[in-house]
Design a protein around this motif. Structure first.
Motif: not given
Lengths: 370, 128
Positions: A298-323
């Protein structure tokens, strides 16, 4: 807040079982049956969307081209001839994105913009304001609210359109992507927001219901806003207000390719700010994310590195019906690896970093699945 | 019109409960709830052995467009979860009162059951 507006197809949506919701001040269907069914119809056959809420604005006059050269970050001089279209951002002086749009060159001194519904009032105000730099008699800006807009998308879109408009058959077959044709009743562009072949058809609002019904009778699946969002996200297309807005420039949100730097003497709005940002270096980039386990991004979820550094944020997200996997579009630090973590309800879930285009023309892009 | 089964208990957050032969209570979401959400693509359940209090957010059901929390209708220990939902979350859509059950709970305080609605009360609640 004024009452939500109805498109010319409102009654048709109700008749087809559309679950209506308010979107950008308009009552539109989120889905008619199941989002997944509608999504697959567009990837495999043909689906249609009522996008009459989008705002159509005609720019005419001897100064129309000069006006657009200043207004848009992309350059209308890339259009080789009337009948061609271009995707562009419209920037403020700080380089922030006021809106993204398609500009159609219809004939000499005659261009048409299709802008987002949520930003329509702001855009029209901006256009009026910007027009002050040009001689009044040589530039006219007119909103075409009497037109409806129907997107017909999918591998069978061309066959469906030929069936509807046999008299335009040769022209429709010859219409290339990002091209537009017109007759007295229709303005038909080979454009869309799904990653499939397809058309966006502008026609008189009074004729819209008959046209829609005829497509429905021919087996075209009506599709709601839900499928529109999953299709565009799979196709790697940005959504204004979510993936970008006035707080970012095209260089920060994966739209740098739409900025026409050449010729260097073209003074478009925001150019100086963009130039400075480019010289200083842009800290962010846009990536695609895939989870190899069941979930929904979902948009707004935060993205981190393996060692827990905040890298950014999702601007869009979903469950892909095709994939059949969770996918997302994230704005992150430029220097990230191939493996990141996404925080979902307090848990960190591993995600793969991929190019933010997941599906095109019915095919899953290489590297997305494994 | 959504199906509301007689002899089940219901919550205002659209969960149902049904007592099993072993005395534990199965929990699921109602037909009304699944229809509102649309086709589910992900279900997150509590863990077996988790101790829940009544009203705890203990799981999530998600369709492409919407996520909805699942609340514990009563307090108690989770005695079983429906692991089929991991690969087939849409069982909740196709058979919400049967194969689409979510988890089972050993009710710790039976008086909490009294606060739930019967089928008639839930029908009225949904119609409002």
């Amino acid at each position: 807040m004024s009452e939500a507006r109805k498109t010319p197809l409102y009654d048709a949506h109700l008749a087809a079982g559309g679950q209506m919701t308010e979107f950008a001040g308009w009552l539109l269907p989120t889905r008619y049956t199941e989002l997944m069914t509608e999504h697959h119809a567009v990837r495999r056959h043909a689906g249609m969307f009522d996008v009459s809420h989008m705002c159509i604005v005609d720019i005419t006059g001897a100064e129309a081209a000069a006006f657009l050269r200043r207004l848009l970050a992309n350059n209308i001089d890339k259009l080789e001839a009337p009948g061609k279209a271009l995707y562009s951002c419209m920037l403020n002086e700080q380089g922030g994105i006021l809106d993204d749009l398609i500009v159609y060159w219809l004939e000499a001194d005659y261009y048409r913009l299709v802008v987002n519904a949520a930003t329509a009032a702001k855009d029209l105000h901006w256009l009026q304001q910007q027009s002050q730099h040009f001689a009044a008699g040589k530039l006219q800006i007119s909103q075409r609210s009497e037109l409806a807009l129907i997107a017909l998308q999918g591998p069978e879109a061309e066959a469906q359109l030929l069936h509807q408009l046999p008299s335009l058959g040769a022209q429709i077959k010859a219409l290339k992507p990002f091209s537009v044709l017109r007759d007295d009743h229709y303005c038909i562009a080979r454009t869309g927001y799904t990653g499939e072949d397809g058309f966006e058809i502008m026609l008189d609002a009074a004729a819209a219901t008959t046209f829609w019904q005829s497509l429905l009778d021919a087996g075209v699946t009506p599709c709601g806003l839900g499928a529109r969002d999953t299709l565009r996200l799979e196709a790697g297309m940005s959504l204004y207000g979510q993936d970008m807005d006035e707080s970012v420039t095209p260089l920060q949100c994966g739209l740098g390719w739409t900025v026409a730097w050449e010729p260097s003497e073209r003074a478009f709005n925001g150019r100086a700010a963009l130039q400075k940002q480019r010289d200083d270096g842009v800290a962010e980039k846009v990536v695609g994310l895939v989870l190899d386990q069941r979930n929904v991004l979902r948009s707004g979820y935060q993205v981190f590195s393996a060692d827990d550094e905040l890298l950014g944020v999702l601007t869009s997200g979903t469950f892909s019906p095709t994939i059949c996997k969770p996918i997302g579009r994230a704005r992150v630090n430029r220097n990230i690896g191939n493996e990141v973590m996404v925080e979902i309800r307090g848990k960190k879930i591993p995600a793969r970093v991929v190019k933010p285009v997941f599906v095109r023309r019915g095919q899953i892009m290489p590297g997305i699945e494994t | 019109m959504s199906e509301i089964k007689k002899d089940l208990l219901y919550t205002e957050s659209h969960e149902w409960l049904e007592q099993q032969d072993d005395g534990h209570w199965r929990v699921g979401i109602t037909d009304h709830a699944q229809a509102q959400l649309g086709e589910l693509v992900f279900v997150e359940l509590p863990g077996e052995g988790d101790e829940l209090s009544q009203g705890d957010a203990c799981g999530v059901v998600e369709s492409v467009k919407a996520a909805s929390d699942i609340y514990a209708p009563v307090g108690g220990e989770v005695t079983a979860i429906n692991s089929d939902l991991e690969d087939s979350p849409d069982l909740v859509n196709t058979d919400c009162y049967g194969d689409g059950w979510l988890f089972a709970i050993n009710v710790s305080d039976e008086s909490e059951l009294d606060e739930l609605m019967d089928a008639d009360a839930y029908t009225e609640f949904v119609d409002e």
